[in-house]
Design an enzyme around this catalytic site. Structure first.
Site, PDB file in Angstrom:
ATOM      1  CG  LEU A  59     -72.006  99.839  42.257  1.00  0.00           C
ATOM      2  CD1 LEU A  59     -73.471  99.867  42.706  1.00  0.00           C
ATOM      3  CD2 LEU A  59     -72.090 100.410  40.650  1.00  0.00           C
ATOM      4  CG  ASN A  90     -62.751  96.795  45.590  1.00  0.00           C
ATOM      5  OD1 ASN A  90     -63.942  96.909  45.316  1.00  0.00           O
ATOM      6  ND2 ASN A  90     -61.631  96.914  44.617  1.00  0.00           N
ATOM      7  CG  ASN A 276     -55.235  92.796  38.676  1.00  0.00           C
ATOM      8  OD1 ASN A 276     -55.420  91.657  38.474  1.00  0.00           O
ATOM      9  ND2 ASN A 276     -54.680  93.054  39.838  1.00  0.00           N
ATOM     10  CG  ASP A 303     -63.376  93.848  36.983  1.00  0.00           C
ATOM     11  OD1 ASP A 303     -63.586  94.465  38.125  1.00  0.00           O
ATOM     12  OD2 ASP A 303     -62.209  93.521  36.837  1.00  0.00           O
ATOM     13  CG  HIS A 307     -59.919 103.917  38.269  1.00  0.00           C
ATOM     14  ND1 HIS A 307     -59.654 103.816  39.514  1.00  0.00           N
ATOM     15  CD2 HIS A 307     -59.786 102.745  37.614  1.00  0.00           C
ATOM     16  CE1 HIS A 307     -59.405 102.533  39.747  1.00  0.00           C
ATOM     17  NE2 HIS A 307     -59.425 101.843  38.608  1.00  0.00           N
TER      18      HIS A 307
END
Length: 428
Positions: A59, A90, A276, A303, A307
């Site tokens: 998020l 992260n 990834n 996942d 971006h």
């Protein structure tokens, strides 16, 4: 207290039934129901599922609100049929303290579109050197049960062992991003025929498989729970299958994109396919589908990795890794698993709601569609088929690999504890 009558829905893909919601609860399921003053939703044979649960969502808030916020991410979740998402650690700052996980949890409560369960970091700053405040995050208002350094691997075996020992005390789980860092330095895509032909640095399958093998053995030694994030290779499937046959407490997830897309797409050099772990081979894709069908892989997790435009609209080597997935996940699963005959809709509910809720201890989610249960529900028009248009996404980012691709199924309604968050495909 508002009432909603869903009329003629195929509950978990079965025979059409009526479902009555009164306030936050399902009060009746059956044929020919009526309720005075209830808002009627004509389901017309659409499939009714428990609200979906995503154990792996990014998020981005705090710190990367240019990519996504808790509000925009939960709106995307509701659009995709989700009522609960687990937010990865992260962020900036990293969610490695009680204060940060509580901030994310409260932002989720304020959004009103979807419950948000923060995932705590395993190590301080995701640096792999020192355990984060696992106990404090668990005891916080957020009640963290899942811990992960996702985006990075907990590569130190001693640190991983200590984390598994620590979370065992409160039946938590460590979710591992399986990537041996020394084997993937400079990696740009799956290591194989295509990477050799394109001259791009390869990400070998063994970099994933070696970490999974180590961690299932550690989990067995400690007697704790380990969860494998975004499993992507046929070899990883075999390791998890072996571990489960030994009674090791391991669960695993696969992403929608690893069920559908292959490394052949990288020939376009379009960074939308950079992710990834990387897109793998057709052989891997087929093995992942079979493993999801037979239960070796427990769940589907998106996942969802938003971006901003500038991080993807650039040359391949400079592009960020990741794809958005919340708003297309169910359609991809219908295409790869249901329409191929590998799963029925009850199986989809098991892998996208019941089991992820159980792994993450998501209270009130992943519950049966029956009287007395919380009204966390999603209604799907499985007959629909149409092209993916990211311009209509609720997510702040548009980095989808499916733009213009025809996919089946469309979520028309989502209810969070009886409150409609999505009606006729539009957010409320």
């Amino acid at each position: 207290m508002s009432k909603t009558l869903i009329r003629g829905a195929k509950v978990l893909g079965g025979e059409p039934q009526d479902v009555l919601i009164d306030g936050e609860t399902i009060t009746q399921v059956g044929a020919g129901l009526s309720a005075e003053g209830a808002e009627v939703v004509e389901a017309d044979g659409k499939v009714l599922l428990p609200g979906l649960v995503d154990l792996h969502t990014h998020l981005r808030e705090p710190g990367r609100e240019d990519s996504e916020t808790v509000l925009t991410g939960t709106r995307a979740a509701a659009s995709g049929g989700y009522t609960n998402v687990f937010a990865m650690a992260n962020t900036f700052p990293v969610a490695d303290t009680a204060g940060v996980v509580e901030q994310v949890w409260r932002l989720g409560q304020e959004s009103g579109y979807c419950d948000v369960q923060p995932i705590g970091a395993v190590t301080v700053g995701l640096e792999g050197q020192k355990l984060a405040e696992l106990g404090a995050m668990h005891e916080s208002a957020a009640g963290v049960t899942v811990f992960s350094d996702d985006g990075k691997c907990v590569h130190d075996a001693v640190i991983m062992r200590r984390a598994l020992e620590y979370v065992k005390a409160f039946d938590g789980v460590v979710a591992q991003h399986a990537q041996e860092p020394r084997l993937t330095e400079g990696a740009q895509m799956n290591e194989g025929v295509v990477s050799a032909e394109l001259g791009l640095g390869g990400w070998p399958a063994v970099a994933e498989e070696s970490i999974i093998a180590r961690d299932v053995l550690l989990a067995d030694h400690v007697g704790s729970r380990v969860h494998i994030c975004h499993l992507s290779t046929a070899g990883s499937v075999e390791i998890v299958r072996w571990a489960k046959s030994r009674g090791i407490r391991v669960t695993a997830e696969v992403t929608p994109h690893h069920l559908l897309l292959t490394d052949e797409l990288v020939r376009s050099y379009n960074p939308v396919y950079k992710v990834n772990p990387p897109l793998r081979t057709e052989r891997d894709v087929l093995a992942l589908r079979e493993a999801l069908a037979d239960g070796t892989i427990d769940i589907v997790a998106t996942d969802h990795a938003p971006h901003p435009h500038e991080d993807k609209d650039c040359e391949w080597a400079a592009a960020a890794m990741g794809m958005v997935g919340l708003e297309t996940a169910l359609s991809v699963v219908q295409e790869t698993m249901v329409d191929t005959g590998l799963l029925d809709w009850a199986g989809v509910a098991e892998r996208m709601s019941f089991t992820p809720a159980r792994i993450g201890r998501a209270e009130g989610h992943g519950r049966p569609v029956s009287a007395g249960e919380p009204a966390n529900l999603t209604l799907v028009d499985t007959a629909y088929r149409g092209p993916v248009d990211p311009a209509g996404f609720a997510s702040r980012s548009r980095n989808t690999p499916y733009e213009g691709r025809e996919l089946p199924g469309r979520v028309t309604h989502t209810w969070l504890r009886g409150k409609a968050t999505l009606v006729d495909g539009k957010l409320t």
